[in-house]
Design a protein around this motif. Sequence first.
Motif, PDB file in Angstrom:
ATOM      1  N   LEU A 124       8.904   0.166  -3.297  1.00 36.43           N
ATOM      2  CA  LEU A 124       8.276  -0.654  -2.355  1.00 36.43           C
ATOM      3  C   LEU A 124       6.902  -0.890  -2.834  1.00 36.43           C
ATOM      4  O   LEU A 124       6.430  -1.990  -2.866  1.00 36.43           O
ATOM      5  N   ARG A 125       6.238   0.100  -3.128  1.00 34.78           N
ATOM      6  CA  ARG A 125       4.968   0.070  -3.368  1.00 34.78           C
ATOM      7  C   ARG A 125       4.587  -0.844  -4.858  1.00 34.78           C
ATOM      8  O   ARG A 125       4.031  -1.451  -5.126  1.00 34.78           O
ATOM      9  N   MET A 133      -0.783  -7.396  -4.935  1.00 29.44           N
ATOM     10  CA  MET A 133      -1.561  -6.764  -3.715  1.00 29.44           C
ATOM     11  C   MET A 133      -2.605  -5.740  -4.255  1.00 29.44           C
ATOM     12  O   MET A 133      -2.139  -4.941  -5.121  1.00 29.44           O
ATOM     13  N   THR A 134      -3.755  -5.697  -3.606  1.00 30.11           N
ATOM     14  CA  THR A 134      -4.487  -4.314  -3.804  1.00 30.11           C
ATOM     15  C   THR A 134      -4.038  -3.053  -3.186  1.00 30.11           C
ATOM     16  O   THR A 134      -3.410  -3.107  -2.269  1.00 30.11           O
ATOM     17  N   ARG A 141      -0.205  -3.357   4.597  1.00 28.75           N
ATOM     18  CA  ARG A 141       0.752  -4.263   4.823  1.00 28.75           C
ATOM     19  C   ARG A 141       2.234  -3.869   4.555  1.00 28.75           C
ATOM     20  O   ARG A 141       3.148  -4.518   5.140  1.00 28.75           O
ATOM     21  N   VAL A 142       2.252  -2.872   3.713  1.00 27.28           N
ATOM     22  CA  VAL A 142       3.528  -2.129   3.680  1.00 27.28           C
ATOM     23  C   VAL A 142       3.954  -0.690   3.933  1.00 27.28           C
ATOM     24  O   VAL A 142       4.569  -0.476   4.762  1.00 27.28           O
ATOM     25  N   GLU A 143       2.813   0.109   3.657  1.00 26.06           N
ATOM     26  CA  GLU A 143       3.062   1.249   3.819  1.00 26.06           C
ATOM     27  C   GLU A 143       2.861   1.955   5.330  1.00 26.06           C
ATOM     28  O   GLU A 143       3.747   2.445   6.047  1.00 26.06           O
ATOM     29  N   THR A 144       1.900   1.322   6.067  1.00 25.73           N
ATOM     30  CA  THR A 144       1.662   1.765   7.387  1.00 25.73           C
ATOM     31  C   THR A 144       2.770   1.248   8.252  1.00 25.73           C
ATOM     32  O   THR A 144       3.209   1.850   9.238  1.00 25.73           O
TER      33      THR A 144
END
Length: 229
Positions: A124-125, A133-134, A141-144
């Motif tokens: 996913l990362r 994405m930075t 936006r993804v991990e949190t």
Amino acid sequence: MNAIWNALRWFGESAQWHGPDGIPHRLLEHLYYSALAFAITVVIALPLGLLLGHVRGRASSGLGLSVLLSANGARALPTLGLLTLVVTLSASDLVPILIPLVVLAVPPVLVNAYTGVQQVEPELRDAAEGMGMTGRQVLWRVETPLALPLVLLGLRTAAIQIVSTAAIAAFVGLGGLGRFIIDGLKRQEYDTTAGGAILVILLAFLIQFLFSLLSRTAVSPGLRRTAGS
């Protein structure tokens, strides 16, 4: 059982609901100490846990492990002993109660935030980075969002521990619900002591309920099922 029935009668006395020694005033004091300690905990532990979980590499993993071990080691510190030490070293009235509460609450927030981000699938990362994405965008936006169930669990644990332990403020002459417990023991008024203990327990259950509602609102059903399994 007699103490419980006496405590229930104690709640029914009108004197317990008025004045600076009344339940509403002591409850507000207790909530003030707890909210302040919880806010400090979140500011310190949550960003640090998320950041340590996000950063990759052998050196960062070693640093993250060291921080987590230190945080878990802080759980072994005796809260009352730490309170006594800080009282002797500090000239402030509020700092002595805040430091033990924050030290107690930081580990669950830090560890759960770190673990939640670490458990995000690498694919996913990689996909997020492939979309341009930075690193900061990937984190927020993804991990949190994917780590949110564990993050909320850590926050809930910390909040309950703070609310339950804030009664020790009475040991250093401050207010809060602990005044009923300490003063009741000193005067051998065990209905007052039991009443104060019941109030602390009810407040802890209320925190549990509020975080359950927050989890149902903020976390998607799919993530809740994954976290539960």
